[in-house]
Design a protein around this motif. Structure first.
Motif, PDB file in Angstrom:
ATOM      1  N   ARG A 131      -2.632  -5.588 -11.683  1.00 60.19           N
ATOM      2  CA  ARG A 131      -2.735  -4.422 -10.995  1.00 60.19           C
ATOM      3  C   ARG A 131      -3.106  -4.721  -9.505  1.00 60.19           C
ATOM      4  NH1 ARG A 131      -6.702  -2.375 -15.317  1.00 60.19           N
ATOM      5  NH2 ARG A 131      -8.303  -2.556 -13.546  1.00 60.19           N
ATOM      6  N   PHE A 132      -3.937  -5.629  -9.319  1.00 60.28           N
ATOM      7  CA  PHE A 132      -4.208  -5.883  -8.024  1.00 60.28           C
ATOM      8  C   PHE A 132      -2.887  -6.332  -7.187  1.00 60.28           C
ATOM      9  CE2 PHE A 132      -4.844  -9.686  -4.859  1.00 60.28           C
ATOM     10  CZ  PHE A 132      -5.526  -8.923  -4.109  1.00 60.28           C
ATOM     11  N   LEU A 133      -2.207  -7.283  -7.698  1.00 62.20           N
ATOM     12  CA  LEU A 133      -0.968  -7.739  -7.176  1.00 62.20           C
ATOM     13  C   LEU A 133       0.241  -6.529  -6.803  1.00 62.20           C
ATOM     14  CD1 LEU A 133      -0.143 -11.129  -8.568  1.00 62.20           C
ATOM     15  CD2 LEU A 133      -1.067 -10.615  -6.202  1.00 62.20           C
ATOM     16  N   ARG A 134       0.208  -5.430  -7.893  1.00 54.01           N
ATOM     17  CA  ARG A 134       1.071  -4.305  -7.615  1.00 54.01           C
ATOM     18  C   ARG A 134       0.399  -3.415  -6.593  1.00 54.01           C
ATOM     19  NH1 ARG A 134       4.475  -3.901 -12.304  1.00 54.01           N
ATOM     20  NH2 ARG A 134       3.787  -5.013 -13.929  1.00 54.01           N
ATOM     21  N   SER A 135      -0.727  -3.424  -6.582  1.00 56.60           N
ATOM     22  CA  SER A 135      -1.512  -2.668  -5.634  1.00 56.60           C
ATOM     23  C   SER A 135      -1.174  -3.269  -4.039  1.00 56.60           C
ATOM     24  CB  SER A 135      -2.981  -2.390  -5.852  1.00 56.60           C
ATOM     25  OG  SER A 135      -3.616  -1.456  -4.713  1.00 56.60           O
ATOM     26  N   PHE A 136      -1.326  -4.417  -4.080  1.00 51.92           N
ATOM     27  CA  PHE A 136      -1.181  -5.184  -2.762  1.00 51.92           C
ATOM     28  C   PHE A 136       0.329  -4.989  -2.228  1.00 51.92           C
ATOM     29  CE2 PHE A 136      -0.464  -9.087  -0.186  1.00 51.92           C
ATOM     30  CZ  PHE A 136      -1.067  -8.674   0.857  1.00 51.92           C
ATOM     31  N   ARG A 137       1.056  -5.198  -3.376  1.00 48.19           N
ATOM     32  CA  ARG A 137       2.530  -5.043  -2.991  1.00 48.19           C
ATOM     33  C   ARG A 137       3.015  -3.543  -2.519  1.00 48.19           C
ATOM     34  NH1 ARG A 137       6.423  -4.717  -7.865  1.00 48.19           N
ATOM     35  NH2 ARG A 137       5.303  -2.653  -7.753  1.00 48.19           N
ATOM     36  N   ASP A 138       2.430  -2.639  -3.182  1.00 46.88           N
ATOM     37  CA  ASP A 138       2.750  -0.974  -2.710  1.00 46.88           C
ATOM     38  C   ASP A 138       2.241  -1.056  -1.056  1.00 46.88           C
ATOM     39  OD1 ASP A 138       3.908  -0.751  -4.894  1.00 46.88           O
ATOM     40  OD2 ASP A 138       2.055   0.359  -6.083  1.00 46.88           O
ATOM     41  N   THR A 139       0.825  -1.615  -0.922  1.00 44.48           N
ATOM     42  CA  THR A 139       0.307  -1.389   0.437  1.00 44.48           C
ATOM     43  C   THR A 139       1.204  -1.933   1.410  1.00 44.48           C
ATOM     44  OG1 THR A 139      -1.867  -1.622  -0.556  1.00 44.48           O
ATOM     45  CG2 THR A 139      -1.645  -2.058   1.799  1.00 44.48           C
ATOM     46  N   VAL A 140       1.756  -3.178   1.304  1.00 43.34           N
ATOM     47  CA  VAL A 140       2.673  -3.926   2.227  1.00 43.34           C
ATOM     48  C   VAL A 140       3.962  -2.937   2.376  1.00 43.34           C
ATOM     49  CG1 VAL A 140       4.077  -5.794   2.541  1.00 43.34           C
ATOM     50  CG2 VAL A 140       1.615  -6.226   1.530  1.00 43.34           C
ATOM     51  N   GLN A 141       4.270  -2.613   1.299  1.00 37.08           N
ATOM     52  CA  GLN A 141       5.596  -1.609   1.418  1.00 37.08           C
ATOM     53  C   GLN A 141       5.539  -0.425   2.081  1.00 37.08           C
ATOM     54  OE1 GLN A 141       6.961  -0.936  -2.679  1.00 37.08           O
ATOM     55  NE2 GLN A 141       7.981  -3.086  -2.605  1.00 37.08           N
ATOM     56  N   ASP A 142       4.099   0.149   2.094  1.00 36.60           N
ATOM     57  CA  ASP A 142       3.536   1.360   2.706  1.00 36.60           C
ATOM     58  C   ASP A 142       3.754   0.937   4.499  1.00 36.60           C
ATOM     59  OD1 ASP A 142       3.436   2.904   0.599  1.00 36.60           O
ATOM     60  OD2 ASP A 142       1.325   2.753   0.512  1.00 36.60           O
ATOM     61  N   PHE A 143       3.123  -0.152   4.721  1.00 39.38           N
ATOM     62  CA  PHE A 143       3.151  -0.685   6.194  1.00 39.38           C
ATOM     63  C   PHE A 143       4.615  -0.827   6.776  1.00 39.38           C
ATOM     64  CE2 PHE A 143      -1.529  -2.416   5.509  1.00 39.38           C
ATOM     65  CZ  PHE A 143      -1.840  -1.420   6.553  1.00 39.38           C
ATOM     66  N   ASP A 144       5.449  -1.321   5.623  1.00 46.31           N
ATOM     67  CA  ASP A 144       6.814  -1.339   6.166  1.00 46.31           C
ATOM     68  C   ASP A 144       7.392  -0.365   6.514  1.00 46.31           C
ATOM     69  OD1 ASP A 144       6.672  -4.400   6.159  1.00 46.31           O
ATOM     70  OD2 ASP A 144       7.528  -4.482   4.101  1.00 46.31           O
ATOM     71  N   LYS A 145       7.337   0.826   5.771  1.00 55.22           N
ATOM     72  CA  LYS A 145       7.888   2.317   6.015  1.00 55.22           C
ATOM     73  C   LYS A 145       7.287   2.638   7.122  1.00 55.22           C
ATOM     74  CE  LYS A 145       8.545   2.886   1.065  1.00 55.22           C
ATOM     75  NZ  LYS A 145       8.328   3.692  -0.275  1.00 55.22           N
ATOM     76  N   GLU A 146       5.956   2.752   7.817  1.00 53.73           N
ATOM     77  CA  GLU A 146       5.407   3.314   8.783  1.00 53.73           C
ATOM     78  C   GLU A 146       6.256   2.964  10.158  1.00 53.73           C
ATOM     79  OE1 GLU A 146       1.225   2.906   9.193  1.00 53.73           O
ATOM     80  OE2 GLU A 146       0.945   3.601   7.382  1.00 53.73           O
ATOM     81  N   PRO A 147       6.661   3.928  11.025  1.00 49.83           N
ATOM     82  CA  PRO A 147       7.230   3.664  12.056  1.00 49.83           C
ATOM     83  C   PRO A 147       6.204   3.051  13.001  1.00 49.83           C
ATOM     84  CG  PRO A 147       6.657   5.868  11.982  1.00 49.83           C
ATOM     85  CD  PRO A 147       6.166   5.454  10.743  1.00 49.83           C
ATOM     86  N   MET A 148       6.745   2.041  14.162  1.00 44.82           N
ATOM     87  CA  MET A 148       5.990   1.411  14.958  1.00 44.82           C
ATOM     88  C   MET A 148       6.105   2.428  16.250  1.00 44.82           C
ATOM     89  SD  MET A 148       4.976  -1.343  13.841  1.00 44.82           S
ATOM     90  CE  MET A 148       5.090  -2.726  12.971  1.00 44.82           C
ATOM     91  N   ASN A 149       4.965   2.351  16.956  1.00 44.06           N
ATOM     92  CA  ASN A 149       4.955   2.942  18.274  1.00 44.06           C
ATOM     93  C   ASN A 149       5.466   1.993  19.297  1.00 44.06           C
ATOM     94  OD1 ASN A 149       2.525   1.556  18.594  1.00 44.06           O
ATOM     95  ND2 ASN A 149       1.299   3.514  18.634  1.00 44.06           N
ATOM     96  N   GLN A 150       5.341   2.217  20.616  1.00 45.14           N
ATOM     97  CA  GLN A 150       5.997   1.194  21.461  1.00 45.14           C
ATOM     98  C   GLN A 150       4.943  -0.255  21.765  1.00 45.14           C
ATOM     99  OE1 GLN A 150       6.394   3.356  25.314  1.00 45.14           O
ATOM    100  NE2 GLN A 150       8.264   4.640  24.536  1.00 45.14           N
ATOM    101  N   GLY A 151       3.674   0.073  21.224  1.00 49.26           N
ATOM    102  CA  GLY A 151       2.665  -0.888  21.496  1.00 49.26           C
ATOM    103  C   GLY A 151       2.769  -1.829  20.410  1.00 49.26           C
ATOM    104  N   GLY A 152       3.759  -1.631  19.267  1.00 47.15           N
ATOM    105  CA  GLY A 152       3.826  -2.718  17.953  1.00 47.15           C
ATOM    106  C   GLY A 152       3.087  -2.630  17.099  1.00 47.15           C
ATOM    107  N   SER A 153       2.196  -1.397  17.307  1.00 46.01           N
ATOM    108  CA  SER A 153       1.527  -1.310  15.972  1.00 46.01           C
ATOM    109  C   SER A 153       1.665   0.037  15.413  1.00 46.01           C
ATOM    110  CB  SER A 153      -0.172  -0.901  16.516  1.00 46.01           C
ATOM    111  OG  SER A 153      -0.381  -0.083  17.506  1.00 46.01           O
TER     112      SER A 153
END
Length: 145
Positions: free
Chosen positions: A117-139
């Motif tokens: 459960r921990f690893l699935r949750s962690f994987r989902d969190t990482v995938q959510d970060f990959d889906k978020e658009p980046m602004n010009q500052g790189g964050s």
């Protein structure tokens, strides 16, 4: 009869000379005693009784030194037996301690479920970060939900 003392003296001289070649010249002292000889090692102080057997001079440790050696052997054997008993006791206690600390199959499966459960949750969190658009500052930009 005159030949026996001469042979004995020759034998003693030969023994001393061959011993002197192999070791220090003055290491051993040989003295006539009764029907044999007493040999003393000047380096260690060890005393031996020697008798003539045929053409050879046979030396044996003196009785008190033999007793001292036997006493030391007996002491070392007792110590070794005590060490063996301690090692066996330690091995048995370690085996029982290891067996008692290992988790049961049920506990292992439960822990494995937590980890999945921990690893699935962690994987989902990482995938959510990959889906978020980046602004010009790189964050990542602010969440627009």
């Amino acid at each position: 009869m005159r030949l026996l003392p001469f042979m004995t003296a020759s034998l003693v001289a030969a023994t001393l000379s061959t011993g002197a070649l192999a070791q220090d010249d003055d290491r051993y002292v040989l003295e006539k005693s009764g029907d044999g000889f007493v040999r003393m090692d000047r380096r260690t102080g060890e005393m031996s009784t020697c008798t003539q057997e045929g053409a050879s001079l046979v030396c044996k440790l003196a009785a008190d030194e033999r007793t001292a050696y036997q006493d030391e052997i007996d002491r070392l054997q007792r110590d070794l037996k005590g060490i063996d008993e301690r090692v066996a006791k330690l091995e048995n206690s370690l085996t029982s301690k290891l067996e008692s600390t290992l988790p049961t199959e049920e506990e292992f499966q439960k822990g494995l479920g937590y980890m999945e459960r921990f690893l699935r949750s962690f994987r989902d969190t990482v995938q959510d970060f990959d889906k978020e658009p980046m602004n010009q500052g790189g964050s990542p930009g602010p969440d627009k939900t």
